[in-house]
Write a protein that holds these residues in place. Sequence first.
Motif, PDB file in Angstrom:
ATOM      1  N   ILE A  17      10.075   8.175   0.166  1.00 52.08           N
ATOM      2  CA  ILE A  17       9.977   9.522  -0.417  1.00 52.08           C
ATOM      3  C   ILE A  17      11.328  10.230  -0.332  1.00 52.08           C
ATOM      4  CG2 ILE A  17       8.912  11.799  -0.217  1.00 52.08           C
ATOM      5  CD1 ILE A  17       6.402  10.285   0.956  1.00 52.08           C
ATOM      6  N   ALA A  18      11.903  10.267   0.872  1.00 52.38           N
ATOM      7  CA  ALA A  18      13.160  10.997   1.080  1.00 52.38           C
ATOM      8  C   ALA A  18      14.309  10.389   0.276  1.00 52.38           C
ATOM      9  CB  ALA A  18      13.510  11.019   2.567  1.00 52.38           C
ATOM     10  N   GLY A  19      14.287   9.079   0.089  1.00 57.12           N
ATOM     11  CA  GLY A  19      15.361   8.410  -0.628  1.00 57.12           C
ATOM     12  C   GLY A  19      15.276   8.537  -2.133  1.00 57.12           C
ATOM     13  N   ARG A  20      14.104   8.879  -2.640  1.00 54.65           N
ATOM     14  CA  ARG A  20      13.930   8.931  -4.094  1.00 54.65           C
ATOM     15  C   ARG A  20      13.780  10.331  -4.664  1.00 54.65           C
ATOM     16  NH1 ARG A  20      10.529   3.703  -5.919  1.00 54.65           N
ATOM     17  NH2 ARG A  20      11.683   2.227  -4.644  1.00 54.65           N
ATOM     18  N   VAL A  21      13.492  11.311  -3.819  1.00 52.60           N
ATOM     19  CA  VAL A  21      13.233  12.658  -4.336  1.00 52.60           C
ATOM     20  C   VAL A  21      14.145  13.663  -3.632  1.00 52.60           C
ATOM     21  CG1 VAL A  21      11.488  14.442  -4.712  1.00 52.60           C
ATOM     22  CG2 VAL A  21      10.813  12.030  -4.740  1.00 52.60           C
ATOM     23  N   ASP A  22      15.077  14.217  -4.382  1.00 54.10           N
ATOM     24  CA  ASP A  22      15.940  15.262  -3.828  1.00 54.10           C
ATOM     25  C   ASP A  22      15.134  16.546  -3.683  1.00 54.10           C
ATOM     26  OD1 ASP A  22      18.256  13.738  -3.644  1.00 54.10           O
ATOM     27  OD2 ASP A  22      18.775  14.101  -5.743  1.00 54.10           O
ATOM     28  N   GLY A  23      15.506  17.340  -2.709  1.00 54.07           N
ATOM     29  CA  GLY A  23      14.862  18.635  -2.549  1.00 54.07           C
ATOM     30  C   GLY A  23      13.451  18.544  -1.992  1.00 54.07           C
ATOM     31  N   CYS A  24      13.122  17.420  -1.400  1.00 56.25           N
ATOM     32  CA  CYS A  24      11.800  17.206  -0.813  1.00 56.25           C
ATOM     33  C   CYS A  24      11.988  17.044   0.692  1.00 56.25           C
ATOM     34  CB  CYS A  24      11.202  15.928  -1.412  1.00 56.25           C
ATOM     35  SG  CYS A  24       9.568  15.508  -0.817  1.00 56.25           S
ATOM     36  N   VAL A  25      11.140  17.698   1.484  1.00 59.74           N
ATOM     37  CA  VAL A  25      11.183  17.548   2.936  1.00 59.74           C
ATOM     38  C   VAL A  25       9.961  16.731   3.349  1.00 59.74           C
ATOM     39  CG1 VAL A  25      11.088  18.754   5.159  1.00 59.74           C
ATOM     40  CG2 VAL A  25      12.406  19.713   3.265  1.00 59.74           C
TER      41      VAL A  25
ATOM     42  N   MET B  75       0.817  -1.196   0.000  1.00 59.35           N
ATOM     43  CA  MET B  75       0.000   0.000   0.000  1.00 59.35           C
ATOM     44  C   MET B  75       0.862   1.262   0.000  1.00 59.35           C
ATOM     45  SD  MET B  75      -3.498   1.196   1.642  1.00 59.35           S
ATOM     46  CE  MET B  75      -3.859  -0.355   2.261  1.00 59.35           C
ATOM     47  N   ASN B  76       2.020   1.216   0.645  1.00 65.60           N
ATOM     48  CA  ASN B  76       2.911   2.381   0.624  1.00 65.60           C
ATOM     49  C   ASN B  76       3.318   2.749  -0.799  1.00 65.60           C
ATOM     50  OD1 ASN B  76       3.047   3.014   3.387  1.00 65.60           O
ATOM     51  ND2 ASN B  76       4.571   1.441   3.739  1.00 65.60           N
ATOM     52  N   ARG B  77       3.635   1.741  -1.621  1.00 66.78           N
ATOM     53  CA  ARG B  77       4.005   2.020  -3.020  1.00 66.78           C
ATOM     54  C   ARG B  77       2.843   2.647  -3.772  1.00 66.78           C
ATOM     55  NH1 ARG B  77       5.458  -3.401  -5.038  1.00 66.78           N
ATOM     56  NH2 ARG B  77       5.221  -4.111  -2.918  1.00 66.78           N
ATOM     57  N   PHE B  78       1.643   2.151  -3.524  1.00 66.41           N
ATOM     58  CA  PHE B  78       0.425   2.666  -4.160  1.00 66.41           C
ATOM     59  C   PHE B  78       0.231   4.144  -3.813  1.00 66.41           C
ATOM     60  CE2 PHE B  78      -4.466   2.542  -3.860  1.00 66.41           C
ATOM     61  CZ  PHE B  78      -4.655   2.829  -5.199  1.00 66.41           C
ATOM     62  N   VAL B  79       0.326   4.479  -2.533  1.00 69.60           N
ATOM     63  CA  VAL B  79       0.165   5.871  -2.095  1.00 69.60           C
ATOM     64  C   VAL B  79       1.321   6.729  -2.615  1.00 69.60           C
ATOM     65  CG1 VAL B  79       0.045   7.399  -0.078  1.00 69.60           C
ATOM     66  CG2 VAL B  79      -1.297   5.281  -0.123  1.00 69.60           C
ATOM     67  N   TYR B  80       2.527   6.194  -2.600  1.00 72.46           N
ATOM     68  CA  TYR B  80       3.677   6.929  -3.147  1.00 72.46           C
ATOM     69  C   TYR B  80       3.412   7.315  -4.600  1.00 72.46           C
ATOM     70  CZ  TYR B  80       8.346   7.948  -4.878  1.00 72.46           C
ATOM     71  OH  TYR B  80       9.431   8.562  -5.468  1.00 72.46           O
ATOM     72  N   ASP B  81       2.966   6.353  -5.393  1.00 73.21           N
ATOM     73  CA  ASP B  81       2.689   6.633  -6.807  1.00 73.21           C
ATOM     74  C   ASP B  81       1.597   7.691  -6.967  1.00 73.21           C
ATOM     75  OD1 ASP B  81       4.624   4.799  -7.552  1.00 73.21           O
ATOM     76  OD2 ASP B  81       3.185   3.198  -8.013  1.00 73.21           O
ATOM     77  N   ILE B  82       0.609   7.664  -6.105  1.00 68.03           N
ATOM     78  CA  ILE B  82      -0.491   8.630  -6.188  1.00 68.03           C
ATOM     79  C   ILE B  82      -0.026  10.037  -5.823  1.00 68.03           C
ATOM     80  CG2 ILE B  82      -2.658   9.327  -5.075  1.00 68.03           C
ATOM     81  CD1 ILE B  82      -3.428   6.315  -5.166  1.00 68.03           C
ATOM     82  N   ILE B  83       0.743  10.173  -4.753  1.00 68.18           N
ATOM     83  CA  ILE B  83       1.159  11.527  -4.356  1.00 68.18           C
ATOM     84  C   ILE B  83       2.285  12.054  -5.245  1.00 68.18           C
ATOM     85  CG2 ILE B  83       0.344  11.286  -1.981  1.00 68.18           C
ATOM     86  CD1 ILE B  83       3.316  11.026  -1.121  1.00 68.18           C
TER      87      ILE B  83
END
Length: 175
Positions: free
Chosen positions: A31-39, A1-9
Motif C-alpha cells: 500500500i505505502a509503496g504504491r499510493v502517495d499521500g496514504c498513511v 491473498m494480500n493482492r486480493f485484499v489490496y485490490d478490494i480496498i
Amino acid sequence: MNRFVYDIIAPQNGDHILEVGCGTGKLVDRIAGRVDGCVVEGIDFSASMVSVARRKNQKHIAHSKVFIHQGNVDPMPVHTATFEKICSVNTIYFWTAPEATIKKMGRLLKPGGMLALGYEDIAQLKKRRLDTDVFRFYSHSDVETLVKNAGFSMDIRTRSIGFGPSVFHCTIAIK
C-alpha cells in the motif's frame, strides 16, 4: 491473498488505513509503496513479526507513511473514527472474541469507511487438520453474520477468488 485484499480496498491518496495482524508487513509495504499521500498503520501482537515489518517498511516509516504497532487491536488506544479503511488477512481464525474485535474495528472506522476481512475457504482449511483449540473455522456466511452482529448493517458482501487449487474470500462491509 494480500493482492486480493489490496485490490478490494483500492487504496487512494489521502486514505488512512489500518491492517490488523500485519505480520511481516507485506500488505502495508504494498500500500505505502504504491499510493502517495496514504498513511498505513499495521498492528501485530508478535514482537518478531513487528520487527520484520518495521525493517521491511523502514523507508516508509522514515517518511511517516507507515506506523507499525505491537499489540492487539481490541485495547488499541486510538481515537474513534480514525481510518477510512481497515483490513485483516488470515487472522480472523485466531480472534478469541471475533464480534468484539469487529466492533472495535467499526468504532475505528470513519462513517462510510470500509472493513475488509480476507480468509481462506473453510473446506481447504479443514483438510489441513489444524489445531481447533487455537484455530477457528468460518464459512463466508459465518463471517458475514459476525460482521452484521458486530453492528455493520450497510452493504455486507463477500468476494471470492480461486488461485490454483485454493479459494480465498474477502468479506467487505461499509460503516
